[in-house]
Motif scaffolding. Sequence first.
Motif, PDB file in Angstrom:
ATOM      1  N   TYR A 209       0.831  -1.204   0.000  1.00 30.03           N
ATOM      2  CA  TYR A 209       0.000   0.000   0.000  1.00 30.03           C
ATOM      3  C   TYR A 209       0.867   1.255   0.000  1.00 30.03           C
ATOM      4  O   TYR A 209       0.566   2.236  -0.675  1.00 30.03           O
TER       5      TYR A 209
ATOM      6  N   LYS B 160      -2.846   5.169  -5.006  1.00 26.89           N
ATOM      7  CA  LYS B 160      -3.676   5.015  -3.808  1.00 26.89           C
ATOM      8  C   LYS B 160      -3.842   6.392  -3.192  1.00 26.89           C
ATOM      9  O   LYS B 160      -2.884   6.998  -2.743  1.00 26.89           O
TER      10      LYS B 160
ATOM     11  N   GLU C  91     -12.199   3.181  -4.948  1.00 26.47           N
ATOM     12  CA  GLU C  91     -11.000   2.716  -4.253  1.00 26.47           C
ATOM     13  C   GLU C  91     -11.363   1.780  -3.100  1.00 26.47           C
ATOM     14  O   GLU C  91     -10.682   0.793  -2.860  1.00 26.47           O
TER      15      GLU C  91
ATOM     16  N   GLU D 211     -10.324  -2.274  -2.668  1.00 25.84           N
ATOM     17  CA  GLU D 211      -9.674  -2.828  -1.479  1.00 25.84           C
ATOM     18  C   GLU D 211     -10.565  -3.816  -0.734  1.00 25.84           C
ATOM     19  O   GLU D 211     -10.238  -4.248   0.360  1.00 25.84           O
TER      20      GLU D 211
END
Length: 145
Positions: free
Chosen positions: A30, A39, A117, A121
């Motif tokens: 990440y 991200k 997003e 995830e």
Amino acid sequence: MKYSNEMLAVINQLELKPENVMYLTIARSYLRRIVEGTKKVEFRSVTELYLKKLINVNSKGEVGDDKPITHILLQGGYSADSPRVLVEMTDWFIKDTDIRNNSDVVREKINRNVKAEAEAEGFTDNDEYLALVLGEVKYSENFKE
């Protein structure tokens, strides 16, 4: 928290005080995506631990104002030479499990790129999460290719 000379120079240049920087550990994959710019939101569980990092709570447990956090120092591991990233935090909010309970402002924030997003995830519309919206990466160190 012990900073490298380079990190400390950036913190001083940005005129950040300790209360402006929140420290979090994060998986290196990440962290790499944050540095690459793919991200833009860091998700966390809605727990007392994270809420106390963001909101002032007095000794009686009463919630006060938000803390003056403007940046997050993310570290990919626990050793002194772990990769680190200092990144702006432009916003944060809590997504309730029942979207109808969220304010119009939160619903609008969820709709702006955060939902995609979150889904990437593994979050669904039925999940609750704390979203830390990230801005510009100010400094990164200890990344090994």
